[in-house]
Design a protein around this motif. Structure first.
Motif, PDB file in Angstrom:
ATOM      1  N   LEU A 280      -0.795   8.949 -12.028  1.00 30.58           N
ATOM      2  CA  LEU A 280      -1.290   9.182 -10.672  1.00 30.58           C
ATOM      3  C   LEU A 280      -2.569   8.412 -10.366  1.00 30.58           C
ATOM      4  O   LEU A 280      -3.291   8.759  -9.434  1.00 30.58           O
ATOM      5  CB  LEU A 280      -1.546  10.675 -10.476  1.00 30.58           C
ATOM      6  N   THR A 281      -2.858   7.377 -11.143  1.00 31.33           N
ATOM      7  CA  THR A 281      -4.074   6.604 -10.919  1.00 31.33           C
ATOM      8  C   THR A 281      -4.138   6.058  -9.506  1.00 31.33           C
ATOM      9  O   THR A 281      -5.205   6.014  -8.885  1.00 31.33           O
ATOM     10  CB  THR A 281      -4.170   5.444 -11.931  1.00 31.33           C
ATOM     11  N   ASP A 282      -2.989   5.637  -8.958  1.00 27.07           N
ATOM     12  CA  ASP A 282      -2.956   5.114  -7.587  1.00 27.07           C
ATOM     13  C   ASP A 282      -2.534   6.166  -6.573  1.00 27.07           C
ATOM     14  O   ASP A 282      -2.246   5.855  -5.412  1.00 27.07           O
ATOM     15  CB  ASP A 282      -2.028   3.906  -7.492  1.00 27.07           C
ATOM     16  N   GLY A 283      -2.487   7.439  -7.014  1.00 25.46           N
ATOM     17  CA  GLY A 283      -2.151   8.518  -6.094  1.00 25.46           C
ATOM     18  C   GLY A 283      -0.672   8.708  -5.841  1.00 25.46           C
ATOM     19  O   GLY A 283      -0.293   9.501  -4.971  1.00 25.46           O
ATOM     20  N   CYS A 284       0.182   8.030  -6.594  1.00 29.61           N
ATOM     21  CA  CYS A 284       1.629   8.122  -6.383  1.00 29.61           C
ATOM     22  C   CYS A 284       2.313   8.768  -7.589  1.00 29.61           C
ATOM     23  O   CYS A 284       1.954   8.495  -8.735  1.00 29.61           O
ATOM     24  CB  CYS A 284       2.231   6.738  -6.154  1.00 29.61           C
ATOM     25  N   TRP A 285       3.295   9.618  -7.306  1.00 26.44           N
ATOM     26  CA  TRP A 285       4.106  10.260  -8.352  1.00 26.44           C
ATOM     27  C   TRP A 285       5.452   9.547  -8.406  1.00 26.44           C
ATOM     28  O   TRP A 285       6.228   9.601  -7.460  1.00 26.44           O
ATOM     29  CB  TRP A 285       4.283  11.742  -8.056  1.00 26.44           C
ATOM     30  N   TYR A 286       5.733   8.881  -9.537  1.00 27.16           N
ATOM     31  CA  TYR A 286       6.939   8.063  -9.660  1.00 27.16           C
ATOM     32  C   TYR A 286       8.031   8.726 -10.505  1.00 27.16           C
ATOM     33  O   TYR A 286       9.075   8.120 -10.740  1.00 27.16           O
ATOM     34  CB  TYR A 286       6.593   6.711 -10.297  1.00 27.16           C
ATOM     35  N   LEU A 287       7.790   9.950 -10.996  1.00 27.14           N
ATOM     36  CA  LEU A 287       8.708  10.556 -11.958  1.00 27.14           C
ATOM     37  C   LEU A 287       9.747  11.472 -11.336  1.00 27.14           C
ATOM     38  O   LEU A 287      10.512  12.109 -12.052  1.00 27.14           O
ATOM     39  CB  LEU A 287       7.899  11.327 -13.014  1.00 27.14           C
ATOM     40  N   GLY A 288       9.770  11.573 -10.016  1.00 30.95           N
ATOM     41  CA  GLY A 288      10.801  12.372  -9.357  1.00 30.95           C
ATOM     42  C   GLY A 288      10.381  13.806  -9.111  1.00 30.95           C
ATOM     43  O   GLY A 288       9.448  14.334  -9.741  1.00 30.95           O
ATOM     44  N   ASP A 289      11.077  14.456  -8.180  1.00 30.52           N
ATOM     45  CA  ASP A 289      10.724  15.813  -7.774  1.00 30.52           C
ATOM     46  C   ASP A 289      10.980  16.851  -8.872  1.00 30.52           C
ATOM     47  O   ASP A 289      10.221  17.818  -9.018  1.00 30.52           O
ATOM     48  CB  ASP A 289      11.517  16.193  -6.519  1.00 30.52           C
TER      49      ASP A 289
ATOM     50  N   GLY B 263      10.607  19.334  -4.639  1.00 30.50           N
ATOM     51  CA  GLY B 263      10.175  18.419  -3.580  1.00 30.50           C
ATOM     52  C   GLY B 263      10.206  19.001  -2.187  1.00 30.50           C
ATOM     53  O   GLY B 263       9.911  18.300  -1.217  1.00 30.50           O
ATOM     54  N   ARG B 264      10.484  20.303  -2.054  1.00 31.00           N
ATOM     55  CA  ARG B 264      10.626  20.912  -0.729  1.00 31.00           C
ATOM     56  C   ARG B 264       9.316  20.917   0.047  1.00 31.00           C
ATOM     57  O   ARG B 264       9.315  20.953   1.287  1.00 31.00           O
ATOM     58  CB  ARG B 264      11.154  22.338  -0.860  1.00 31.00           C
ATOM     59  N   TYR B 265       8.195  20.869  -0.671  1.00 33.89           N
ATOM     60  CA  TYR B 265       6.897  20.929   0.007  1.00 33.89           C
ATOM     61  C   TYR B 265       6.231  19.556   0.121  1.00 33.89           C
ATOM     62  O   TYR B 265       5.112  19.469   0.626  1.00 33.89           O
ATOM     63  CB  TYR B 265       5.961  21.888  -0.730  1.00 33.89           C
ATOM     64  N   ASN B 266       6.884  18.524  -0.357  1.00 35.25           N
ATOM     65  CA  ASN B 266       6.312  17.187  -0.266  1.00 35.25           C
ATOM     66  C   ASN B 266       6.361  16.692   1.174  1.00 35.25           C
ATOM     67  O   ASN B 266       7.373  16.837   1.862  1.00 35.25           O
ATOM     68  CB  ASN B 266       7.067  16.211  -1.167  1.00 35.25           C
ATOM     69  N   SER B 267       5.287  16.097   1.638  1.00 37.81           N
ATOM     70  CA  SER B 267       5.247  15.552   2.995  1.00 37.81           C
ATOM     71  C   SER B 267       5.726  14.106   3.050  1.00 37.81           C
ATOM     72  O   SER B 267       5.995  13.586   4.129  1.00 37.81           O
ATOM     73  CB  SER B 267       3.816  15.645   3.547  1.00 37.81           C
ATOM     74  N   CYS B 268       5.840  13.467   1.889  1.00 34.82           N
ATOM     75  CA  CYS B 268       6.295  12.081   1.847  1.00 34.82           C
ATOM     76  C   CYS B 268       6.767  11.746   0.435  1.00 34.82           C
ATOM     77  O   CYS B 268       6.482  12.479  -0.517  1.00 34.82           O
ATOM     78  CB  CYS B 268       5.172  11.126   2.273  1.00 34.82           C
ATOM     79  N   PHE B 269       7.492  10.641   0.291  1.00 37.63           N
ATOM     80  CA  PHE B 269       7.938  10.179  -1.022  1.00 37.63           C
ATOM     81  C   PHE B 269       6.731   9.725  -1.840  1.00 37.63           C
ATOM     82  O   PHE B 269       5.883   8.981  -1.352  1.00 37.63           O
ATOM     83  CB  PHE B 269       8.937   9.017  -0.882  1.00 37.63           C
ATOM     84  N   GLY B 270       6.690  10.182  -3.101  1.00 38.26           N
ATOM     85  CA  GLY B 270       5.579   9.800  -3.975  1.00 38.26           C
ATOM     86  C   GLY B 270       4.513  10.868  -4.081  1.00 38.26           C
ATOM     87  O   GLY B 270       3.472  10.652  -4.700  1.00 38.26           O
TER      88      GLY B 270
ATOM     89  N   CYS C 276       4.626   7.812   0.807  1.00 36.69           N
ATOM     90  CA  CYS C 276       3.184   8.068   0.785  1.00 36.69           C
ATOM     91  C   CYS C 276       2.433   6.757   0.609  1.00 36.69           C
ATOM     92  O   CYS C 276       2.973   5.786   0.067  1.00 36.69           O
ATOM     93  CB  CYS C 276       2.821   9.011  -0.362  1.00 36.69           C
ATOM     94  N   SER C 277       1.209   6.743   1.041  1.00 43.23           N
ATOM     95  CA  SER C 277       0.378   5.562   0.862  1.00 43.23           C
ATOM     96  C   SER C 277      -0.360   5.648  -0.475  1.00 43.23           C
ATOM     97  O   SER C 277      -0.742   6.731  -0.920  1.00 43.23           O
ATOM     98  CB  SER C 277      -0.640   5.446   2.003  1.00 43.23           C
ATOM     99  N   LYS C 278      -0.546   4.498  -1.084  1.00 48.45           N
ATOM    100  CA  LYS C 278      -1.277   4.453  -2.336  1.00 48.45           C
ATOM    101  C   LYS C 278      -2.766   4.654  -2.098  1.00 48.45           C
ATOM    102  O   LYS C 278      -3.297   4.325  -1.038  1.00 48.45           O
ATOM    103  CB  LYS C 278      -1.066   3.108  -3.036  1.00 48.45           C
TER     104      LYS C 278
ATOM    105  N   GLU D 179       0.805  -1.203   0.000  1.00 50.48           N
ATOM    106  CA  GLU D 179       0.000   0.000   0.000  1.00 50.48           C
ATOM    107  C   GLU D 179       0.848   1.268   0.000  1.00 50.48           C
ATOM    108  O   GLU D 179       0.322   2.375   0.041  1.00 50.48           O
ATOM    109  CB  GLU D 179      -0.924   0.000   1.214  1.00 50.48           C
ATOM    110  N   LEU D 180       2.169   1.127  -0.048  1.00 50.12           N
ATOM    111  CA  LEU D 180       3.059   2.271  -0.075  1.00 50.12           C
ATOM    112  C   LEU D 180       3.529   2.549  -1.494  1.00 50.12           C
ATOM    113  O   LEU D 180       3.716   1.627  -2.284  1.00 50.12           O
ATOM    114  CB  LEU D 180       4.271   2.032   0.833  1.00 50.12           C
ATOM    115  N   CYS D 181       3.744   3.814  -1.794  1.00 50.45           N
ATOM    116  CA  CYS D 181       4.258   4.169  -3.114  1.00 50.45           C
ATOM    117  C   CYS D 181       5.687   3.659  -3.283  1.00 50.45           C
ATOM    118  O   CYS D 181       6.044   3.146  -4.345  1.00 50.45           O
ATOM    119  CB  CYS D 181       4.227   5.695  -3.284  1.00 50.45           C
TER     120      CYS D 181
END
Length: 327
Positions: free
Chosen positions: A88-97, A171-178, A19-21, A8-10
């Motif tokens: 982002l179908t599963d709510g995760c960004w995989y392409l990097g900051d 990525g400075r404002y991201n709260s988690c990876f993904g 981040c969670s998916k 369930e994690l990105c």
């Protein structure tokens, strides 16, 4: 149990930072994927038809169509941006900051250029309807090209400055990876709101009200001369019909534009800060306006249907096809 939690994690390798998916049933995920793919394909295809039509056929090289061409280019690029939402179908960004920052900068530039071009089209119709005798001298192809270039340059410069912090420190404002989030400061948010929404909407509404008043007054004048059978009377009626059609088209544009963009800007206004997520539903609605634009603008014109027929039947491959009469 551990495997289930990690699934369930990105980024399972970052257990405490990922981040969670967004977990959807397989059928829902497939539906979202198909819907986004269809919207992206439809947006790109429709706007490409407009681009090819105006670029290829010489008789379509008018000031108004130059503006339509700019709108089609920006909306076509938006179609490509929609493809990022598929990731982002599963709510995760995989392409990097870095790609996240570039994505948002491109998104703001392209959509602002699209909205700016809509304002230019409204100005063009305003001059054509309210000052028809001066239209050919005031509105030329070269001036239209210059206005389009300025529109794109302003959109690029403004949003490059507004989002430069996100590009310098991705990525400075991201709260988690993904996660893919950008934040505009208070001043930046106000500037963006004025540049991308309040200013354009105000301009379009003011111009449309003026056009509507002129068309109504001319329609009343036409009714008083409806029994006239002279050549001059026939010409007047023809002009007034075209003006009414332009007014109706512009009215549809205003309504659709507000329906597609108001939810996004309402979310921005209600938020405590100007944080925007790439997975926002309001973003998708904002994008969908680019799918509707070629239908609203281009399909109202007979030349578009004729040019599409020539394109789909490959008649444009003929050497003299650019001189074809499509008006």
């Amino acid at each position: 149990m551990k495997d289930s939690e990690e699934a369930e994690l990105c980024f399972p390798q970052h257990l405490n930072a990922s981040c969670s998916k967004t977990m959807h049933p397989p059928s829902v995920s497939l539906l979202i994927y198909i819907a986004l793919s269809f919207i992206s394909f439809l947006t790109v295809t429709l706007n490409l038809l407009v681009i090819i039509s105006i670029s290829h056929f010489k008789r379509l090289h008018s000031p108004t169509n130059i503006l339509l061409l700019s709108l089609a280019v920006s909306d076509c690029l938006v179609g490509f941006l929609i493809s990022f939402q598929i990731v982002l179908t599963d709510g995760c960004w995989y392409l990097g900051d870095i790609m996240c920052a570039i994505y948002f900068i491109l998104d703001y530039i392209i959509t602002t250029a699209s909205i700016g071009t809509m304002v230019l089209i409204s100005v063009d119709r305003y001059v054509a309807i309210c000052y028809p005798l001066h239209y050919s001298s005031k509105v030329t192809t070269e001036r239209a090209k210059m206005c389009v270039s300025l529109c794109w340059m302003i959109a690029f410069l403004c949003h490059s400055l507004l989002l430069k912090d996100s590009l310098q420190k991705p990525g400075r404002y991201n709260s988690c990876f993904g996660e893919c989030v950008v934040v505009l400061d208070y001043v930046g948010g106000i500037v963006d709101l004025l540049l991308s929404f309040i200013g354009p909407v105000s301009a379009i509404l003011i111009l449309y009200v003026r056009v509507f008043v002129v068309v109504v007054s001319q329609a009343r004048a036409m009714q008083s001369h409806v029994a006239a059978v002279s050549l001059q009377g026939s010409v007047k009626i023809t002009v007034k019909k075209s003006e009414m059609k332009a007014a109706v088209t512009l009215g549809v544009v205003v309504v659709v534009f507000l329906m597609c963009t108001c939810p996004y800007f309402c979310v921005i206004l209600m938020a405590e800060d100007a944080a925007v997520s790439a997975s926002s539903v309001t973003f998708l609605l904002f994008y969908f306006n680019s799918t509707l634009n070629p239908l609203i603008y281009a399909l109202f014109y007979p030349w578009f249907r004729k040019s599409v027929k020539l394109i789909l039947t490959l008649q444009i491959l003929k050497s003299d096809s650019s001189d074809a009469f499509v008006m």
